[in-house]
Design an enzyme around this catalytic site. Structure first.
Site, PDB file in Angstrom:
ATOM      1  N   LYS A 206       0.824  -1.211   0.000  1.00  0.00           N
ATOM      2  CA  LYS A 206       0.000   0.000   0.000  1.00  0.00           C
ATOM      3  C   LYS A 206       0.859   1.262   0.000  1.00  0.00           C
ATOM      4  CE  LYS A 206      -3.953   2.051   2.405  1.00  0.00           C
ATOM      5  NZ  LYS A 206      -4.961   1.836   3.457  1.00  0.00           N
ATOM      6  N   GLU A 212       9.251  -5.925   4.972  1.00  0.00           N
ATOM      7  CA  GLU A 212       9.352  -7.298   4.462  1.00  0.00           C
ATOM      8  C   GLU A 212       9.159  -7.345   2.950  1.00  0.00           C
ATOM      9  OE1 GLU A 212       7.326  -7.516   8.591  1.00  0.00           O
ATOM     10  OE2 GLU A 212       7.303  -6.216   6.815  1.00  0.00           O
ATOM     11  N   GLY A 267      -5.821  -2.862   4.199  1.00  0.00           N
ATOM     12  CA  GLY A 267      -5.090  -3.999   3.646  1.00  0.00           C
ATOM     13  C   GLY A 267      -5.865  -5.300   3.669  1.00  0.00           C
ATOM     14  N   ARG A 268      -6.519  -5.609   4.786  1.00  0.00           N
ATOM     15  CA  ARG A 268      -7.234  -6.882   4.903  1.00  0.00           C
ATOM     16  C   ARG A 268      -8.554  -6.870   4.149  1.00  0.00           C
ATOM     17  NH1 ARG A 268      -6.607  -4.107   9.417  1.00  0.00           N
ATOM     18  NH2 ARG A 268      -8.353  -3.422  10.706  1.00  0.00           N
ATOM     19  N   GLU A 353      -7.090  -8.800  13.414  1.00  0.00           N
ATOM     20  CA  GLU A 353      -6.507  -7.482  13.190  1.00  0.00           C
ATOM     21  C   GLU A 353      -7.573  -6.398  13.281  1.00  0.00           C
ATOM     22  OE1 GLU A 353      -2.882  -7.026  10.584  1.00  0.00           O
ATOM     23  OE2 GLU A 353      -4.308  -5.870   9.378  1.00  0.00           O
ATOM     24  N   HIS A 384      -8.471 -35.736  12.690  1.00  0.00           N
ATOM     25  CA  HIS A 384      -7.395 -36.595  13.176  1.00  0.00           C
ATOM     26  C   HIS A 384      -6.275 -35.776  13.811  1.00  0.00           C
ATOM     27  CE1 HIS A 384      -9.111 -40.190  11.259  1.00  0.00           C
ATOM     28  NE2 HIS A 384      -9.536 -39.330  10.341  1.00  0.00           N
ATOM     29  N   LYS A 495       6.081  -2.868  13.431  1.00  0.00           N
ATOM     30  CA  LYS A 495       6.845  -2.383  12.281  1.00  0.00           C
ATOM     31  C   LYS A 495       7.883  -1.346  12.705  1.00  0.00           C
ATOM     32  CE  LYS A 495       3.297  -2.944   8.679  1.00  0.00           C
ATOM     33  NZ  LYS A 495       2.460  -2.214   7.698  1.00  0.00           N
TER      34      LYS A 495
END
Length: 560
Positions: A206, A212, A267-268, A353, A384, A495
């Site tokens: 963005k 990262e 962002g999400r 978030e 399982h 961050k």
């Protein structure tokens, strides 16, 4: 001032929690033969059964009253009309505008944003068609075969999840790769199998400042240049999706290759924007529009349906009942569809978030629980693994089961087994197994609640509706809890500190606690070179954006 835990309705729900403490879900069915019909909803090809929850009519009535007395209606109207509801960042919240298929204007700060949204879609359409048709070629004239999306958080989880979920719709000549982890092993593994002549990188960030993503993007750029030529034209191989055009151009990406979006896209919630470029490239622009249309259908339902027949509202209120009154701390997401194996991770970010907050909209600490810990895995693998705890453990964990009904013709018996296993598990969680009447090691007490969400098939339209359903569920819970679901200051703190420590790791700083300082010293002693952001190499510099084609290429290799 809105004081949730002091309200009459809140106190009534507390009393109902105590009153119904010993109730069994199975008894609710015995008392009401029409419970399944009353507690199920259908929207298009999406069906919700919420009858296996520990709620009776009195509880549902009180939960609806809680929503009516909350800021929900006001904030819902404000969100869809472009008002500033992300008050801490002073932004509107308009991911719904990105999938708006209507003709009405939508004003933000006196400007209709819909023309810009439609223009962005047109650019997305043109580029998508060029790449998918083979018209868009790499620097050597070969068509693109591999598309690598470099992002993190919402710039990775949404596109990644949707591309994998809709793999049956993927272009047969294109392969998609997603790089998010800053761990160098991730990017080395991906790049190791690629040819720079046929690879297209999408750098999705963005702000074009995410540590990262930029580190991975620089490594990808260095790999590309080392395996072509320092003068190779990058313009056919690097695309940016960002609100920061200047930073993307400084990186070396041409202006024409930058797909912009807006600060009011969280962002999400961004897969509906140009962040969804990998989705459009994979399934095609027309099917990307179908994804938007499915979400738009859920948007209209959320806006128009009465609260008592409103899918997002119902899911949200039942979640509030469990979190605030019955002590649930987690929410399990169990897709009985391998294609949805990344949905739990996507919903984990969306929910945690958004509603992982302890301060309300007025700046006061809350005195009630907010967002749950969201987790999950595909069935039947979960049966399982962790289902043992869900059946017989001491934790109270509500479950959402999700499945598609249409089988693959070649593996219909597998799909039959998958769906019957899901139905059996939901039944077992509700009824348990107490045939002997004695409590022993084999006893499964049951009375464990679940929702079941069924799609006719896993299509772009139905997936769009499903994602929007959960988006609005999270919004409803945030509105009732009176928190801001659209900022993430905890993420920003991490961050900032990562940047500071990276910058100061060579210093004997006294500004950190003894543990952090000691660990920094251990890390520093194992580093053989300065951090990447402090030590530039020639390949880290932006490549010249030209029309030239390299005449010589080095042998393809992964970065060392």
């Amino acid at each position: 001032m809105y004081q949730l835990s002091s309200s009459v309705t809140w106190k009534k729900l507390q009393a109902l929690a105590e009153k119904t403490q010993s109730d069994r879900i199975a008894d609710y069915f015995n008392q009401d033969a029409a419970r399944f019909d009353k507690m199920s909803l259908r929207l298009g090809e999406l069906f919700l059964d919420y009858s296996k929850n520990k709620v009776n009519d009195e509880v549902m009535k009180a939960l609806i009253a809680l929503a009516e007395h909350s800021p929900l209606r006001q904030r819902r109207a404000q969100m869809f009309s472009g008002d500033i509801i992300n008050v801490t960042e002073k932004r509107p919240v308009l991911h719904t505008a990105l999938r708006n298929r209507g003709d009405d204007a939508l004003m933000v700060n006196g400007k209709d944003v819909m023309p810009d949204i439609r223009a962005g879609l047109k650019k997305l359409e043109a580029f998508t068609q060029k790449v998918r048709s083979g018209e868009w070629k790499g620097y050597s004239g070969k068509r693109i075969r591999h598309i690598v999306n470099i992002g993190i958080g919402g710039s990775d989880l949404g596109p990644n999840m949707v591309c994998r979920a809709l793999l049956n719709y993927k272009h047969p000549d294109l392969s998609f790769h997603f790089i998010s982890n800053v761990d160098g092993q991730h990017i080395r593994k991906v790049l190791g199998g690629l040819d720079p002549e046929t690879t297209l990188f999408i750098v999705s960030t963005k702000t074009f400042s995410t540590q990262e993503t930029l580190l991975n993007a620089k490594t990808a750029r260095r790999w590309f240049l080392e395996n072509t030529s320092m003068q190779t034209d990058m313009s056919q191989h690097f695309i940016a999706v960002s609100t920061n055009q200047a930073a993307a151009m400084e990186f070396g990406i041409s202006r024409d290759n930058i797909f912009e979006f807006w600060a009011w896209v969280g962002g999400r919630y961004s897969l509906w924007s140009s962040i969804g470029l990998p989705i459009a490239l994979s399934i095609g622009y027309d099917r990307f529009i179908e994804l938007l249309e499915g979400a738009y259908e859920m948007d209209r339902h959320f806006m128009e349906a009465p609260l008592e027949h409103n899918m997002p509202v119902i899911l949200a209120l039942i979640g509030i009942w469990y979190i605030n009154f019955l002590g649930a701390e987690t929410q399990a997401i169990i897709p009985y569809d391998q294609a949805l194996h990344q949905l739990p991770a996507f919903l984990q970010q969306l929910d945690m978030e958004s509603n992982g907050k302890s301060v309300d909209m007025d700046g006061h600490p809350v005195d009630y629980a907010t967002g749950p810990i969201v987790w999950g895995q595909t069935g039947s693998n979960g049966q399982h693994a962790f289902f043992q705890l869900l059946h017989q453990g001491t934790r109270f964990v509500p479950i959402d089961f999700i499945a598609s009904l249409e089988p693959d013709e070649k593996t219909e018996e597998h799909h039959f087994a998958l769906l019957t296993n899901m139905l059996a598990q939901a039944n077992a969680f509700m009824n348990g197994d107490q045939k002997s009447g004695l409590l022993d090691f084999s006893t499964c007490p049951g009375n464990r609640p679940s929702n079941i969400l069924l799609m006719e098939k896993l299509s772009p339209r139905n997936l769009g509706a499903l994602i929007a359903l959960y988006e609005h569920k999270v919004f409803v819970q945030g509105a009732v809890w009176n928190i801001n679901s659209f900022d993430q200051w905890g993420v920003q703190l991490g961050k900032r500190l990562a940047t500071e420590i990276s910058r100061n790791i060579e210093l004997k700083s006294a500004d950190y606690d003894q543990s952090t300082q000691g660990l920094m010293e251990i890390v520093r002693s194992h580093l053989h070179q300065a951090p990447a952001q402090n030590k530039a190499t020639p390949a880290d510099k932006p490549a010249k954006v030209t029309d030239s084609t390299a005449t010589e290429r080095k042998k393809v290799s992964t970065p060392s």
